[in-house]
Design an enzyme around this catalytic site. Structure first.
Site, PDB file in Angstrom:
ATOM      1  N   SER A 127       0.823  -1.214   0.000  1.00 55.92           N
ATOM      2  CA  SER A 127       0.000   0.000   0.000  1.00 55.92           C
ATOM      3  C   SER A 127       0.849   1.251   0.000  1.00 55.92           C
ATOM      4  CB  SER A 127      -0.842   0.062   1.290  1.00 55.92           C
ATOM      5  OG  SER A 127      -1.717  -0.998   1.376  1.00 55.92           O
ATOM      6  N   HIS A 148      -1.153  -3.007  -7.260  1.00 55.73           N
ATOM      7  CA  HIS A 148      -1.907  -2.605  -6.069  1.00 55.73           C
ATOM      8  C   HIS A 148      -3.404  -2.778  -6.316  1.00 55.73           C
ATOM      9  CE1 HIS A 148      -3.030   0.646  -2.938  1.00 55.73           C
ATOM     10  NE2 HIS A 148      -2.867  -0.513  -2.363  1.00 55.73           N
ATOM     11  N   GLU A 160      -3.640  -0.440  -9.514  1.00 55.94           N
ATOM     12  CA  GLU A 160      -2.560   0.497  -9.846  1.00 55.94           C
ATOM     13  C   GLU A 160      -1.350  -0.346 -10.239  1.00 55.94           C
ATOM     14  OE1 GLU A 160      -3.529   4.351  -7.048  1.00 55.94           O
ATOM     15  OE2 GLU A 160      -2.498   2.674  -6.086  1.00 55.94           O
ATOM     16  N   ASN A 198      -3.813   5.888  -2.387  1.00 54.65           N
ATOM     17  CA  ASN A 198      -3.521   6.012  -0.949  1.00 54.65           C
ATOM     18  C   ASN A 198      -2.894   7.354  -0.577  1.00 54.65           C
ATOM     19  OD1 ASN A 198      -4.667   3.625  -0.316  1.00 54.65           O
ATOM     20  ND2 ASN A 198      -2.770   2.468  -0.162  1.00 54.65           N
TER      21      ASN A 198
HETATM   22  N1  CAA Z   1     -17.281 -11.487  -2.718  1.00 51.76           N
HETATM   23  C1  CAA Z   1     -18.475 -11.571  -3.300  1.00 51.76           C
HETATM   24  N2  CAA Z   1     -19.501 -10.729  -3.008  1.00 51.76           N
HETATM   25  C2  CAA Z   1     -19.268  -9.778  -2.075  1.00 51.76           C
HETATM   26  C3  CAA Z   1     -18.028  -9.625  -1.430  1.00 51.76           C
HETATM   27  C4  CAA Z   1     -17.008 -10.521  -1.786  1.00 51.76           C
HETATM   28  N3  CAA Z   1     -15.810 -10.477  -1.225  1.00 51.76           N
HETATM   29  N4  CAA Z   1     -18.101  -8.591  -0.558  1.00 51.76           N
HETATM   30  C5  CAA Z   1     -19.352  -8.101  -0.643  1.00 51.76           C
HETATM   31  N5  CAA Z   1     -20.050  -8.809  -1.562  1.00 51.76           N
HETATM   32  C6  CAA Z   1     -21.433  -8.618  -1.962  1.00 51.76           C
HETATM   33  C7  CAA Z   1     -22.350  -8.517  -0.750  1.00 51.76           C
HETATM   34  O1  CAA Z   1     -22.684  -9.798  -0.266  1.00 51.76           O
HETATM   35  C8  CAA Z   1     -23.528  -7.781  -1.302  1.00 51.76           C
HETATM   36  O2  CAA Z   1     -24.342  -8.682  -2.035  1.00 51.76           O
HETATM   37  P1  CAA Z   1     -25.949  -8.478  -2.125  1.00 51.76           P
HETATM   38  O3  CAA Z   1     -26.106  -7.280  -3.021  1.00 51.76           O
HETATM   39  O4  CAA Z   1     -26.419  -9.737  -2.764  1.00 51.76           O
HETATM   40  O5  CAA Z   1     -26.411  -8.276  -0.732  1.00 51.76           O
HETATM   41  C9  CAA Z   1     -22.881  -6.804  -2.296  1.00 51.76           C
HETATM   42  O6  CAA Z   1     -21.573  -7.335  -2.592  1.00 51.76           O
HETATM   43  C10 CAA Z   1     -22.738  -5.413  -1.739  1.00 51.76           C
HETATM   44  O7  CAA Z   1     -22.073  -5.487  -0.477  1.00 51.76           O
HETATM   45  P2  CAA Z   1     -22.658  -4.864   0.858  1.00 51.76           P
HETATM   46  O8  CAA Z   1     -24.140  -5.016   0.919  1.00 51.76           O
HETATM   47  O9  CAA Z   1     -21.844  -5.402   1.991  1.00 51.76           O
HETATM   48  O10 CAA Z   1     -22.315  -3.341   0.886  1.00 51.76           O
HETATM   49  P3  CAA Z   1     -22.153  -2.177  -0.164  1.00 51.76           P
HETATM   50  O11 CAA Z   1     -23.288  -2.081  -1.099  1.00 51.76           O
HETATM   51  O12 CAA Z   1     -21.773  -1.002   0.653  1.00 51.76           O
HETATM   52  O13 CAA Z   1     -20.891  -2.530  -1.066  1.00 51.76           O
HETATM   53  C11 CAA Z   1     -18.541  -2.129  -1.082  1.00 51.76           C
HETATM   54  C12 CAA Z   1     -19.704  -2.892  -0.476  1.00 51.76           C
HETATM   55  C13 CAA Z   1     -18.391  -2.486  -2.564  1.00 51.76           C
HETATM   56  C14 CAA Z   1     -17.321  -2.580  -0.312  1.00 51.76           C
HETATM   57  C15 CAA Z   1     -18.781  -0.585  -0.978  1.00 51.76           C
HETATM   58  O14 CAA Z   1     -19.192  -0.251   0.321  1.00 51.76           O
HETATM   59  C16 CAA Z   1     -17.540   0.208  -1.314  1.00 51.76           C
HETATM   60  O15 CAA Z   1     -17.214   0.406  -2.465  1.00 51.76           O
HETATM   61  N6  CAA Z   1     -16.836   0.720  -0.268  1.00 51.76           N
HETATM   62  C17 CAA Z   1     -15.595   1.457  -0.432  1.00 51.76           C
HETATM   63  C18 CAA Z   1     -14.450   0.486  -0.498  1.00 51.76           C
HETATM   64  C19 CAA Z   1     -13.138   1.186  -0.719  1.00 51.76           C
HETATM   65  O16 CAA Z   1     -13.015   2.397  -0.747  1.00 51.76           O
HETATM   66  N7  CAA Z   1     -12.090   0.368  -0.891  1.00 51.76           N
HETATM   67  C20 CAA Z   1     -10.760   0.838  -1.037  1.00 51.76           C
HETATM   68  C21 CAA Z   1     -10.076   0.707   0.299  1.00 51.76           C
HETATM   69  S1  CAA Z   1      -8.433   1.376   0.273  1.00 51.76           S
HETATM   70  C22 CAA Z   1      -7.514   0.157  -0.393  1.00 51.76           C
HETATM   71  O17 CAA Z   1      -7.980  -0.911  -0.697  1.00 51.76           O
HETATM   72  C23 CAA Z   1      -6.081   0.457  -0.628  1.00 51.76           C
HETATM   73  C24 CAA Z   1      -5.116   0.257   0.469  1.00 51.76           C
HETATM   74  O18 CAA Z   1      -3.952  -0.003   0.149  1.00 51.76           O
HETATM   75  C25 CAA Z   1      -5.452   0.399   1.900  1.00 51.76           C
HETATM   76  P1  NAD Z   2      -3.633  -9.436   6.301  1.00 49.50           P
HETATM   77  O1  NAD Z   2      -2.989  -9.300   7.632  1.00 49.50           O
HETATM   78  O2  NAD Z   2      -5.116  -9.615   6.227  1.00 49.50           O
HETATM   79  O3  NAD Z   2      -2.981 -10.666   5.508  1.00 49.50           O
HETATM   80  C1  NAD Z   2      -1.621 -10.899   5.433  1.00 49.50           C
HETATM   81  C2  NAD Z   2      -1.427 -12.405   5.332  1.00 49.50           C
HETATM   82  O4  NAD Z   2      -0.074 -12.679   4.981  1.00 49.50           O
HETATM   83  C3  NAD Z   2      -1.699 -13.143   6.659  1.00 49.50           C
HETATM   84  O5  NAD Z   2      -2.676 -14.146   6.413  1.00 49.50           O
HETATM   85  C4  NAD Z   2      -0.341 -13.738   7.050  1.00 49.50           C
HETATM   86  O6  NAD Z   2      -0.441 -15.018   7.628  1.00 49.50           O
HETATM   87  C5  NAD Z   2       0.334 -13.824   5.689  1.00 49.50           C
HETATM   88  N1  NAD Z   2       1.800 -13.779   5.749  1.00 49.50           N
HETATM   89  C6  NAD Z   2       2.576 -12.969   6.504  1.00 49.50           C
HETATM   90  N2  NAD Z   2       3.879 -13.193   6.238  1.00 49.50           N
HETATM   91  C7  NAD Z   2       3.923 -14.172   5.283  1.00 49.50           C
HETATM   92  C8  NAD Z   2       4.952 -14.834   4.573  1.00 49.50           C
HETATM   93  N3  NAD Z   2       6.230 -14.516   4.800  1.00 49.50           N
HETATM   94  N4  NAD Z   2       4.618 -15.785   3.672  1.00 49.50           N
HETATM   95  C9  NAD Z   2       3.329 -16.086   3.438  1.00 49.50           C
HETATM   96  N5  NAD Z   2       2.285 -15.481   4.051  1.00 49.50           N
HETATM   97  C10 NAD Z   2       2.590 -14.536   4.956  1.00 49.50           C
HETATM   98  O7  NAD Z   2      -3.177  -8.157   5.478  1.00 49.50           O
HETATM   99  P2  NAD Z   2      -3.874  -7.504   4.177  1.00 49.50           P
HETATM  100  O8  NAD Z   2      -4.820  -6.446   4.618  1.00 49.50           O
HETATM  101  O9  NAD Z   2      -4.329  -8.596   3.266  1.00 49.50           O
HETATM  102  O10 NAD Z   2      -2.622  -6.745   3.524  1.00 49.50           O
HETATM  103  C11 NAD Z   2      -1.691  -7.423   2.718  1.00 49.50           C
HETATM  104  C12 NAD Z   2      -0.928  -6.426   1.874  1.00 49.50           C
HETATM  105  O11 NAD Z   2      -1.848  -5.755   1.009  1.00 49.50           O
HETATM  106  C13 NAD Z   2      -0.218  -5.331   2.680  1.00 49.50           C
HETATM  107  O12 NAD Z   2       0.968  -4.984   2.022  1.00 49.50           O
HETATM  108  C14 NAD Z   2      -1.219  -4.197   2.637  1.00 49.50           C
HETATM  109  O13 NAD Z   2      -0.640  -2.933   2.830  1.00 49.50           O
HETATM  110  C15 NAD Z   2      -1.760  -4.356   1.221  1.00 49.50           C
HETATM  111  N6  NAD Z   2      -3.102  -3.798   1.004  1.00 49.50           N
HETATM  112  C16 NAD Z   2      -4.029  -3.832   1.994  1.00 49.50           C
HETATM  113  C17 NAD Z   2      -5.294  -3.311   1.740  1.00 49.50           C
HETATM  114  C18 NAD Z   2      -6.366  -3.318   2.802  1.00 49.50           C
HETATM  115  O14 NAD Z   2      -7.403  -2.676   2.623  1.00 49.50           O
HETATM  116  N7  NAD Z   2      -6.197  -4.038   3.898  1.00 49.50           N
HETATM  117  C19 NAD Z   2      -5.602  -2.792   0.479  1.00 49.50           C
HETATM  118  C20 NAD Z   2      -4.620  -2.813  -0.537  1.00 49.50           C
HETATM  119  C21 NAD Z   2      -3.358  -3.307  -0.254  1.00 49.50           C
END
Ligand code: CAA
Ligand code: NAD
Length: 297
Positions: A127, A148, A160, A198
């Site tokens: 991330s 990503h 990404e 991010n």
């Molecule tokens: N597999 C299959 N289906 C799934 C699922 C999955 N993993 N997760 C959810 N669904 C389904 C649900 O069961 C639901 O189905 P129904 O319509 O049949 O009920 C449907 O998808 C919609 O889900 P929800 O009802 O739970 O909720 P929602 O309408 O709010 O949608 C969401 C969920 C798509 C996650 C939406 O809330 C959303 O877009 N949220 C923002 C997510 C976001 O910003 N993500 C980026 C995070 S940052 C990142 O990822 C980067 C990083 O490095 C940290």
């Molecule tokens: P998580 O803690 O849910 O999962 C990480 C997994 O990796 C765990 O199941 C752990 O057992 C496993 N693991 C750790 N060390 C390992 C190794 N050496 N070999 C094999 N498996 C190993 O974390 P996450 O949220 O899935 O994040 C994973 C990566 O994705 C991170 O780099 C995070 O920054 C990135 N990411 C996270 C998100 C998010 O929304 N959480 C979104 C995009 C990217």
């Protein structure tokens, strides 16, 4: 360069989704974890998600019951679980999705660089860390990209694709093509902190936490404001719980250390204290909200 066999390291929140979309895209996938119990948990999430998507397609009339069953069996059949790194040796692509810890990622890529075939492309789902540092650790920087994905991987349409100065053009093109095979839209990013999403999203989450900590508004009102006022699907505090407070803190700690003069990268006290207490968000049932399973209670 045709990617057919993929290794995914880490089968947690992100890794299980990456395994799934790669198999849905026609690849065979080795899902690698550190322990059988973590692997079983990830595979079980994949099975539930595949079943959910299959039943949706039946409801929409896209597939008959039998076709949906065949599809689910076929997709699941392309996944093999492993807790042995050597099983990744002949993969065309290895995508790393382990914890956001740069030393752990470098150790992993150092080992994979020695054991995988020379053609294997490496990708990190980091991330926030510099892709170039992991690329150097792998010993094959020209065959290294950032891929990503976004959470939840099954539903979010973006990837990404991060290239460093060393990434070969054909490796970059293969990584984009793989993202498209996974059903995603790739965008091209340079190797900068947080890439595009991010860099914008995490400081916004920090501002929301600071607002809550100052008592400016309640968590529910901050989230409702951004959902109803800006049309976001989730508010920033729900999203922080969704991403994981541990992952959010690791991102910020890395940035604060590397870029101490960047005012957008601060660490709220409540984020540190909640992580110290094991309140990691949705995955532990407690974060800025209380969760029961996948839903806020
Ligand atoms: N597999 C299959 N289906 C799934 C699922 C999955 N993993 N997760 C959810 N669904 C389904 C649900 O069961 C639901 O189905 P129904 O319509 O049949 O009920 C449907 O998808 C919609 O889900 P929800 O009802 O739970 O909720 P929602 O309408 O709010 O949608 C969401 C969920 C798509 C996650 C939406 O809330 C959303 O877009 N949220 C923002 C997510 C976001 O910003 N993500 C980026 C995070 S940052 C990142 O990822 C980067 C990083 O490095 C940290
Ligand atoms: P998580 O803690 O849910 O999962 C990480 C997994 O990796 C765990 O199941 C752990 O057992 C496993 N693991 C750790 N060390 C390992 C190794 N050496 N070999 C094999 N498996 C190993 O974390 P996450 O949220 O899935 O994040 C994973 C990566 O994705 C991170 O780099 C995070 O920054 C990135 N990411 C996270 C998100 C998010 O929304 N959480 C979104 C995009 C990217």
């Amino acid at each position: 360069m045709n990617i057919k066999k993929v290794g995914v390291v880490g089968c947690g929140l992100m890794g299980h989704g990456i395994v799934q979309v790669a198999t849905q895209g026609g690849c065979t996938v080795i899902a690698l974890e550190t322990e059988q119990a973590y692997l079983d948990k990830g595979i079980s999430r994949i099975e539930k998600s595949i079943a959910k998507l299959a039943s949706k397609d039946v409801k929409k009339g896209k597939l008959t019951e039998d076709q949906a069953k065949d599809w689910a069996t076929e997709v699941r059949g392309r996944i093999t679980g492993s807790i042995n790194r050597e099983d990744l040796a002949d993969c065309d692509l290895v995508v790393e999705a382990i914890v956001e810890d740069l030393d752990a990622k470098k150790e992993l890529f150092g080992a994979l660089g020695k054991l995988c075939k020379a053609e294997t492309i490496f990708a990190s789902n980091t991330s926030s860390f510099p892709v170039a540092e992991m690329a150097v650790a792998s010993g094959r920087p020209e065959r290294f990209v950032g891929l990503h994905f976004f959470n939840p991987v099954q539903l979010m349409r973006l990837v990404e694709v991060v290239r460093t100065d060393a990434t070969d053009e054909d490796v970059y093109a293969a990584a984009r093509a793989f993202s498209e095979a996974c059903g995603k839209t790739p965008v091209s990013c340079k190797d900068t902190p947080g890439f595009v999403v991010n860099r914008l999203l995490v400081p916004y989450m920090v501002q929301a936490i600071n607002m809550l900590d100052r008592g400016d508004a309640s968590a529910a009102d901050i989230d409702a404001a951004m959902q109803l006022g800006c049309g976001h699907p989730m508010g920033p505090l729900t999203l922080t719980d969704y991403v994981g407070l541990d992952t959010t803190l690791s991102i910020l700690e890395g940035w604060c250390e590397r870029y101490p003069n960047e005012p957008a990268f601060g660490i709220p006290d409540s984020l540190r204290s909640k992580v110290a207490e094991g309140k990691l968000g949705r995955k532990t049932g407690q974060g800025y909200y209380t969760w029961e399973g996948d839903k806020k209670s």
